[in-house]
Motif scaffolding. Structure first.
Motif, PDB file in Angstrom:
ATOM      1  N   THR A 130       0.833  -1.196   0.000  1.00 15.40           N
ATOM      2  CA  THR A 130       0.000   0.000   0.000  1.00 15.40           C
ATOM      3  C   THR A 130       0.873   1.255   0.000  1.00 15.40           C
ATOM      4  O   THR A 130       2.093   1.174   0.024  1.00 15.40           O
ATOM      5  CB  THR A 130      -0.961   0.000   1.216  1.00 15.40           C
ATOM      6  N   VAL A 131       0.214   2.401  -0.033  1.00 23.49           N
ATOM      7  CA  VAL A 131       0.908   3.688  -0.040  1.00 23.49           C
ATOM      8  C   VAL A 131       0.706   4.350   1.316  1.00 23.49           C
ATOM      9  O   VAL A 131      -0.420   4.500   1.776  1.00 23.49           O
ATOM     10  CB  VAL A 131       0.371   4.604  -1.167  1.00 23.49           C
ATOM     11  N   LYS A 132       1.828   4.715   1.959  1.00 23.37           N
ATOM     12  CA  LYS A 132       1.792   5.442   3.235  1.00 23.37           C
ATOM     13  C   LYS A 132       2.726   6.629   3.112  1.00 23.37           C
ATOM     14  O   LYS A 132       3.904   6.463   2.795  1.00 23.37           O
ATOM     15  CB  LYS A 132       2.243   4.544   4.384  1.00 23.37           C
ATOM     16  N   LYS A 133       2.177   7.809   3.327  1.00 23.49           N
ATOM     17  CA  LYS A 133       2.956   9.058   3.255  1.00 23.49           C
ATOM     18  C   LYS A 133       3.686   9.183   1.916  1.00 23.49           C
ATOM     19  O   LYS A 133       4.845   9.572   1.853  1.00 23.49           O
ATOM     20  CB  LYS A 133       3.938   9.158   4.419  1.00 23.49           C
ATOM     21  N   GLY A 134       3.007   8.794   0.845  1.00 24.49           N
ATOM     22  CA  GLY A 134       3.560   8.933  -0.498  1.00 24.49           C
ATOM     23  C   GLY A 134       4.563   7.868  -0.904  1.00 24.49           C
ATOM     24  O   GLY A 134       5.101   7.910  -2.001  1.00 24.49           O
ATOM     25  N   GLU A 135       4.838   6.907  -0.028  1.00 27.77           N
ATOM     26  CA  GLU A 135       5.792   5.844  -0.334  1.00 27.77           C
ATOM     27  C   GLU A 135       5.085   4.491  -0.336  1.00 27.77           C
ATOM     28  O   GLU A 135       4.174   4.261   0.460  1.00 27.77           O
ATOM     29  CB  GLU A 135       6.930   5.829   0.693  1.00 27.77           C
ATOM     30  N   VAL A 136       5.531   3.614  -1.223  1.00 32.06           N
ATOM     31  CA  VAL A 136       4.935   2.282  -1.299  1.00 32.06           C
ATOM     32  C   VAL A 136       5.613   1.398  -0.257  1.00 32.06           C
ATOM     33  O   VAL A 136       6.843   1.341  -0.178  1.00 32.06           O
ATOM     34  CB  VAL A 136       5.093   1.682  -2.719  1.00 32.06           C
ATOM     35  N   VAL A 137       4.797   0.736   0.550  1.00 32.71           N
ATOM     36  CA  VAL A 137       5.316  -0.145   1.602  1.00 32.71           C
ATOM     37  C   VAL A 137       4.653  -1.517   1.485  1.00 32.71           C
ATOM     38  O   VAL A 137       3.557  -1.645   0.948  1.00 32.71           O
ATOM     39  CB  VAL A 137       5.063   0.427   3.021  1.00 32.71           C
ATOM     40  N   VAL A 138       5.353  -2.534   1.979  1.00 29.68           N
ATOM     41  CA  VAL A 138       4.771  -3.869   2.098  1.00 29.68           C
ATOM     42  C   VAL A 138       4.653  -4.149   3.589  1.00 29.68           C
ATOM     43  O   VAL A 138       5.577  -3.912   4.362  1.00 29.68           O
ATOM     44  CB  VAL A 138       5.591  -4.960   1.369  1.00 29.68           C
ATOM     45  N   ILE A 139       3.468  -4.645   3.992  1.00 25.29           N
ATOM     46  CA  ILE A 139       3.184  -4.938   5.388  1.00 25.29           C
ATOM     47  C   ILE A 139       2.786  -6.407   5.489  1.00 25.29           C
ATOM     48  O   ILE A 139       1.829  -6.838   4.841  1.00 25.29           O
ATOM     49  CB  ILE A 139       2.039  -4.045   5.923  1.00 25.29           C
ATOM     50  N   ASP A 140       3.518  -7.173   6.286  1.00 23.37           N
ATOM     51  CA  ASP A 140       3.156  -8.563   6.531  1.00 23.37           C
ATOM     52  C   ASP A 140       1.910  -8.574   7.411  1.00 23.37           C
ATOM     53  O   ASP A 140       1.838  -7.845   8.392  1.00 23.37           O
ATOM     54  CB  ASP A 140       4.303  -9.297   7.230  1.00 23.37           C
ATOM     55  N   ARG A 141       0.912  -9.369   7.052  1.00 26.40           N
ATOM     56  CA  ARG A 141      -0.364  -9.392   7.761  1.00 26.40           C
ATOM     57  C   ARG A 141      -0.438 -10.538   8.766  1.00 26.40           C
ATOM     58  O   ARG A 141      -1.472 -11.142   8.959  1.00 26.40           O
ATOM     59  CB  ARG A 141      -1.521  -9.495   6.765  1.00 26.40           C
ATOM     60  N   GLY A 142       0.688 -10.836   9.412  1.00 25.84           N
ATOM     61  CA  GLY A 142       0.699 -11.909  10.405  1.00 25.84           C
ATOM     62  C   GLY A 142       0.767 -13.278   9.757  1.00 25.84           C
ATOM     63  O   GLY A 142       0.226 -14.245  10.283  1.00 25.84           O
ATOM     64  N   SER A 143       1.439 -13.361   8.623  1.00 22.48           N
ATOM     65  CA  SER A 143       1.518 -14.621   7.881  1.00 22.48           C
ATOM     66  C   SER A 143       2.310 -15.659   8.666  1.00 22.48           C
ATOM     67  O   SER A 143       3.143 -15.333   9.508  1.00 22.48           O
ATOM     68  CB  SER A 143       2.186 -14.387   6.525  1.00 22.48           C
ATOM     69  N   THR A 144       2.039 -16.912   8.358  1.00 28.13           N
ATOM     70  CA  THR A 144       2.725 -18.016   9.029  1.00 28.13           C
ATOM     71  C   THR A 144       4.195 -18.085   8.632  1.00 28.13           C
ATOM     72  O   THR A 144       5.067 -18.278   9.480  1.00 28.13           O
ATOM     73  CB  THR A 144       2.030 -19.348   8.669  1.00 28.13           C
ATOM     74  N   ASN A 145       4.495 -17.931   7.348  1.00 18.19           N
ATOM     75  CA  ASN A 145       5.860 -18.126   6.842  1.00 18.19           C
ATOM     76  C   ASN A 145       6.636 -16.835   6.616  1.00 18.19           C
ATOM     77  O   ASN A 145       7.769 -16.876   6.137  1.00 18.19           O
ATOM     78  CB  ASN A 145       5.820 -18.952   5.554  1.00 18.19           C
ATOM     79  N   GLY A 146       6.048 -15.699   6.909  1.00 15.80           N
ATOM     80  CA  GLY A 146       6.767 -14.434   6.808  1.00 15.80           C
ATOM     81  C   GLY A 146       6.802 -13.856   5.401  1.00 15.80           C
ATOM     82  O   GLY A 146       6.490 -14.507   4.420  1.00 15.80           O
ATOM     83  N   THR A 147       7.179 -12.587   5.325  1.00 16.80           N
ATOM     84  CA  THR A 147       7.347 -11.867   4.070  1.00 16.80           C
ATOM     85  C   THR A 147       8.792 -11.399   4.004  1.00 16.80           C
ATOM     86  O   THR A 147       9.319 -10.861   4.982  1.00 16.80           O
ATOM     87  CB  THR A 147       6.392 -10.656   4.009  1.00 16.80           C
ATOM     88  N   TYR A 148       9.424 -11.611   2.849  1.00 19.41           N
ATOM     89  CA  TYR A 148      10.834 -11.276   2.663  1.00 19.41           C
ATOM     90  C   TYR A 148      10.969 -10.282   1.526  1.00 19.41           C
ATOM     91  O   TYR A 148      10.330 -10.436   0.485  1.00 19.41           O
ATOM     92  CB  TYR A 148      11.648 -12.533   2.344  1.00 19.41           C
ATOM     93  N   VAL A 149      11.800  -9.254   1.723  1.00 22.30           N
ATOM     94  CA  VAL A 149      12.136  -8.305   0.666  1.00 22.30           C
ATOM     95  C   VAL A 149      13.644  -8.387   0.486  1.00 22.30           C
ATOM     96  O   VAL A 149      14.401  -8.160   1.438  1.00 22.30           O
ATOM     97  CB  VAL A 149      11.687  -6.872   1.017  1.00 22.30           C
ATOM     98  N   ASN A 150      14.050  -8.750  -0.722  1.00 25.34           N
ATOM     99  CA  ASN A 150      15.481  -8.929  -1.034  1.00 25.34           C
ATOM    100  C   ASN A 150      16.153  -9.872  -0.027  1.00 25.34           C
ATOM    101  O   ASN A 150      17.219  -9.591   0.506  1.00 25.34           O
ATOM    102  CB  ASN A 150      16.198  -7.585  -1.099  1.00 25.34           C
ATOM    103  N   ASN A 151      15.471 -10.988   0.272  1.00 23.49           N
ATOM    104  CA  ASN A 151      15.953 -12.051   1.167  1.00 23.49           C
ATOM    105  C   ASN A 151      16.082 -11.639   2.633  1.00 23.49           C
ATOM    106  O   ASN A 151      16.767 -12.304   3.403  1.00 23.49           O
ATOM    107  CB  ASN A 151      17.280 -12.640   0.677  1.00 23.49           C
ATOM    108  N   VAL A 152      15.434 -10.558   3.037  1.00 21.68           N
ATOM    109  CA  VAL A 152      15.435 -10.122   4.430  1.00 21.68           C
ATOM    110  C   VAL A 152      13.992 -10.158   4.928  1.00 21.68           C
ATOM    111  O   VAL A 152      13.106  -9.567   4.311  1.00 21.68           O
ATOM    112  CB  VAL A 152      16.009  -8.689   4.576  1.00 21.68           C
ATOM    113  N   LYS A 153      13.762 -10.855   6.064  1.00 23.23           N
ATOM    114  CA  LYS A 153      12.412 -10.940   6.619  1.00 23.23           C
ATOM    115  C   LYS A 153      11.973  -9.566   7.118  1.00 23.23           C
ATOM    116  O   LYS A 153      12.725  -8.884   7.818  1.00 23.23           O
ATOM    117  CB  LYS A 153      12.367 -11.954   7.759  1.00 23.23           C
ATOM    118  N   VAL A 154      10.759  -9.160   6.718  1.00 26.02           N
ATOM    119  CA  VAL A 154      10.254  -7.835   7.077  1.00 26.02           C
ATOM    120  C   VAL A 154       8.833  -7.942   7.613  1.00 26.02           C
ATOM    121  O   VAL A 154       8.129  -8.909   7.366  1.00 26.02           O
ATOM    122  CB  VAL A 154      10.273  -6.880   5.855  1.00 26.02           C
ATOM    123  N   GLU A 155       8.430  -6.896   8.335  1.00 29.50           N
ATOM    124  CA  GLU A 155       7.045  -6.773   8.774  1.00 29.50           C
ATOM    125  C   GLU A 155       6.392  -5.553   8.150  1.00 29.50           C
ATOM    126  O   GLU A 155       5.210  -5.561   7.854  1.00 29.50           O
ATOM    127  CB  GLU A 155       6.965  -6.705  10.296  1.00 29.50           C
TER     128      GLU A 155
END
Length: 179
Positions: A130-155
């Motif tokens: 989504t877009v927050k303060k004009g920047e695109v962000v990815v937010i993990d929604r409490g997933s079981t296996n996690g979300t990774y950006v460029n091989n780094v786990k993020v929330e």
């Protein structure tokens, strides 16, 4: 909405029947109620009513609710998109989805997600781009296996053009963000 109404109706039935049984057991003519509805049944009925009430409440997770299921066939075209997510690996190779101001919900559940990934390692509602303060962000929604950006786990992380999003370590589907 209809499902919540059905669940609310069932919870009301359980709580009402437990209340009637409790009142009838203390009534002098409530002999039948006393033998049929013992204390254990009252606790079961009240517990089921509370469980159904909790299941019927709307989720307050900041994601706008989906009214109708989205078909996996065509992505939604949004005007004024701030970027795109392109599937680089997986069954929908090369498919692009525009990221608009409302964002994209990514996961397995076609009833709740804009981008449906048919992989058992992906959660029903896995991530939100989504877009927050004009920047695109990815937010993990409490997933079981996690979300990774460029091989780094993020929330919750800001995306840059060219970032690779992976939905869990075992999921073969990757998404590439382009602005």
């Amino acid at each position: 909405m209809k499902q919540r109404l059905k669940i609310s109706f069932f919870s009301a039935c359980f709580l009402l029947s437990a209340s009637v049984a409790a009142l009838g057991a203390n009534h002098p003519h409530g002999v039948l109620m006393e033998t049929v509805w013992n204390q254990d049944w009252l606790l079961v009925m009240i517990s089921l009513g509370i469980i159904f009430l909790l299941a019927a409440r709307p989720l307050s997770n900041g994601i706008p609710p989906k009214v109708e299921p989205t078909a996996e066939a065509e992505p939604k075209a949004e005007q004024g998109g701030v970027g795109t997510l392109t599937l680089s690996v997986g069954g929908q190779l090369g498919r692009s989805y525009p990221v608009g101001e409302k964002g994209l919900i990514v996961g397995r559940d076609p009833g709740q997600c804009d981008m449906v990934i048919s992989d058992p390692n992906v959660s029903r509602v896995h991530a939100w781009v989504t877009v927050k303060k004009g920047e695109v962000v990815v937010i993990d929604r409490g997933s079981t296996n996690g979300t990774y950006v460029n091989n780094v786990k993020v929330e919750n992380v800001k995306l840059k053009s060219g970032d690779v999003i992976q939905l869990g370590r075992k999921c073969m589907t990757t998404l590439i963000f382009k602005q």
